[in-house]
Design an enzyme around this catalytic site. Sequence first.
Site, PDB file in Angstrom:
ATOM      1  N   ARG A   1       0.883  -1.303   0.130  1.00  0.00           N
ATOM      2  CA  ARG A   1       0.028  -0.097  -0.078  1.00  0.00           C
ATOM      3  C   ARG A   1       0.807   1.440  -0.183  1.00  0.00           C
ATOM      4  O   ARG A   1       1.839   1.430   1.077  1.00  0.00           O
ATOM      5  CB  ARG A   1      -0.802  -0.102   1.218  1.00  0.00           C
TER       6      ARG A   1
ATOM      7  N   THR B   1      -0.853   7.702  -1.401  1.00  0.00           N
ATOM      8  CA  THR B   1      -1.822   7.519  -2.139  1.00  0.00           C
ATOM      9  C   THR B   1      -2.998   6.471  -1.372  1.00  0.00           C
ATOM     10  O   THR B   1      -4.115   6.543  -1.696  1.00  0.00           O
ATOM     11  CB  THR B   1      -1.783   7.054  -3.447  1.00  0.00           C
TER      12      THR B   1
ATOM     13  N   ASP C   1      -3.010 -10.962  12.725  1.00  0.00           N
ATOM     14  CA  ASP C   1      -2.150 -10.868  11.717  1.00  0.00           C
ATOM     15  C   ASP C   1      -1.702 -11.955  10.902  1.00  0.00           C
ATOM     16  O   ASP C   1      -0.897 -12.768  11.507  1.00  0.00           O
ATOM     17  CB  ASP C   1      -1.020  -9.904  11.732  1.00  0.00           C
TER      18      ASP C   1
ATOM     19  N   ASP D   1       2.061 -12.653  10.073  1.00  0.00           N
ATOM     20  CA  ASP D   1       2.929 -12.809  11.392  1.00  0.00           C
ATOM     21  C   ASP D   1       2.822 -14.175  12.147  1.00  0.00           C
ATOM     22  O   ASP D   1       3.756 -14.856  12.418  1.00  0.00           O
ATOM     23  CB  ASP D   1       2.534 -11.720  12.206  1.00  0.00           C
TER      24      ASP D   1
HETATM   25  N1  URA Z   1      -4.740  -9.006   7.407  1.00  0.00           N
HETATM   26  C1  URA Z   1      -4.533  -9.933   8.556  1.00  0.00           C
HETATM   27  O1  URA Z   1      -3.599 -10.702   8.233  1.00  0.00           O
HETATM   28  N2  URA Z   1      -5.730  -9.949   9.517  1.00  0.00           N
HETATM   29  C2  URA Z   1      -6.584  -9.063   9.673  1.00  0.00           C
HETATM   30  O2  URA Z   1      -7.358  -9.299  10.474  1.00  0.00           O
HETATM   31  C3  URA Z   1      -6.746  -8.198   8.418  1.00  0.00           C
HETATM   32  C4  URA Z   1      -5.885  -8.278   7.426  1.00  0.00           C
END
Ligand code: URA
Length: 209
Positions: free
Chosen positions: A104, A108, A200, A203
């Site tokens: 991203r 922008t 995430d 992660d």
């Molecule tokens: N990306 C992720 O890994 N977890 C989320 O909750 C949203 C986007």
Amino acid sequence: MGQVNVLDHPLIQHKLTYIRDYRTGTKAFRELVDEVATLMAFEITRNLPLEEIEVETPVCTAKAYQLAGKKLGIIPILRAGLGMVDGMLNLIPAAKVGHVGLYRDPETLKPVEYYCKLPSDIQERELIVVDPMLATGGSASAALTLLKQKGAVNMKLMCLIAAPEGVEQIKEDHPDVDIYLGALDEKLNDHGYIVPGLGDAGDRLFGTK
Ligand code: URA
């Protein structure tokens, strides 16, 4: 209009529960995502065309069926999509794998391509684009747009968990793309995380933070 399919097979739902649990460590998380990807691949390939052939059994000649040569492609969106590839290849080992990476732009806020390597014949393939989390839908939508620009004409999107916002974005931008989910969650929070979600995905898959 693209269909939204929540794959509510009990094994998928059971394993998703452990994937969501914050106490699940990287090794188990990775294994569970792999297993769920296999189960989802089983469901998503349910309507692949078959052709009738003959096979010699030890007893006689029998009519039997084989896949009618439909070429498949798996396209993980980097990085978290990588966690779903091997599980899918367990069932569809002949599929080709392409990769799409987007980040991203901080100014922008638009997704920008930083990596794209695809099978040369994507226009002939049924592509399954994979990303564990469909949050705002921004990167998935941009990946689908990019793939269309490169010639893709037949795509499905497969995610472990989606927020309603992401589903709406894909339905609006890509009404030709059917969506397959393990679960459709409640909402996005202010940080762009799916609630309740799993945190995430990248992660947790790769042990980063
Ligand atoms: N990306 C992720 O890994 N977890 C989320 O909750 C949203 C986007």
